[in-house]
Design a protein around this motif. Sequence first.
Motif, short mmCIF file in Angstrom:
data_model
loop_
_atom_site.label_atom_id
_atom_site.label_comp_id
_atom_site.label_asym_id
_atom_site.label_seq_id
_atom_site.Cartn_x
_atom_site.Cartn_y
_atom_site.Cartn_z
N CYS A 172 9.25 -4.95 3.46
CA CYS A 172 9.06 -3.82 4.36
C CYS A 172 8.84 -2.55 3.53
O CYS A 172 9.56 -2.31 2.56
N TYR A 173 7.86 -1.75 3.94
CA TYR A 173 7.61 -0.50 3.24
C TYR A 173 6.86 0.46 4.15
O TYR A 173 6.52 0.13 5.29
N GLY A 174 6.61 1.66 3.64
CA GLY A 174 5.95 2.69 4.41
C GLY A 174 6.97 3.54 5.16
O GLY A 174 8.16 3.25 5.14
N PRO A 175 6.49 4.58 5.83
CA PRO A 175 7.40 5.43 6.60
C PRO A 175 8.16 4.61 7.64
O PRO A 175 7.55 3.87 8.41
N LYS A 176 9.46 4.69 7.62
CA LYS A 176 10.33 3.93 8.53
C LYS A 176 10.05 2.44 8.49
O LYS A 176 10.23 1.73 9.46
N HIS A 177 9.52 1.97 7.36
CA HIS A 177 9.26 0.54 7.13
C HIS A 177 8.34 -0.07 8.18
O HIS A 177 8.53 -1.19 8.61
N VAL A 178 7.31 0.69 8.57
CA VAL A 178 6.39 0.22 9.62
C VAL A 178 5.50 -0.92 9.16
O VAL A 178 4.95 -1.64 9.98
N ILE A 179 5.35 -1.11 7.85
CA ILE A 179 4.55 -2.22 7.34
C ILE A 179 5.50 -3.31 6.89
O ILE A 179 6.42 -3.06 6.11
N SER A 180 5.30 -4.51 7.40
CA SER A 180 6.16 -5.62 6.97
C SER A 180 5.34 -6.90 6.85
O SER A 180 4.41 -7.13 7.61
N PRO A 198 3.19 -2.24 -2.60
CA PRO A 198 3.56 -1.09 -3.43
C PRO A 198 4.48 -1.55 -4.57
O PRO A 198 5.01 -2.67 -4.53
N PHE A 206 9.78 -1.67 -2.67
CA PHE A 206 9.86 -1.92 -1.24
C PHE A 206 11.25 -2.43 -0.89
O PHE A 206 12.08 -2.68 -1.78
N GLN A 250 -2.60 -9.99 -0.91
CA GLN A 250 -1.83 -9.01 -0.15
C GLN A 250 -1.44 -7.84 -1.07
O GLN A 250 -0.71 -8.03 -2.03
#
Length: 114
Positions: free
Chosen positions: A25-33, A57, A60, A54
């Motif tokens: 999970c990563y990104g603002p508020k872990h929106v990408i998983s 980053p 994460f 895939q």
Amino acid sequence: MADPFVRAERRALIRQRTFLRGRICYGPKHVISIDCGIRNLTIHGAMLRVPGDQPLPPAFALLQVSEGAAFDARVSWRRGDTLGVKFEGRHDLRGPVDEEFRALRAIWAALASA
């Protein structure tokens, strides 16, 4: 004479082989998983399986679904669909969590109930 095909173990701890379900999970508020497989594990790091194409980053959160744990993970190496990560922190998601981990807790709760 040493066998040239046997790799020397460089880790301080031998990793335990596993076949665990994980989620990167990563990104603002872990929106990408992204689903991943956790293939071996110690308290210091893990080897993960993800699709080789895939993008990821350099750092994460890694959810270990069965344990209700989130790890602050940093990529150490990557070859094809396998990558090694080093853990920089561990968070228990089974109880109350700080604001920054609420999104991770929600993702874990949805995965754990599935």
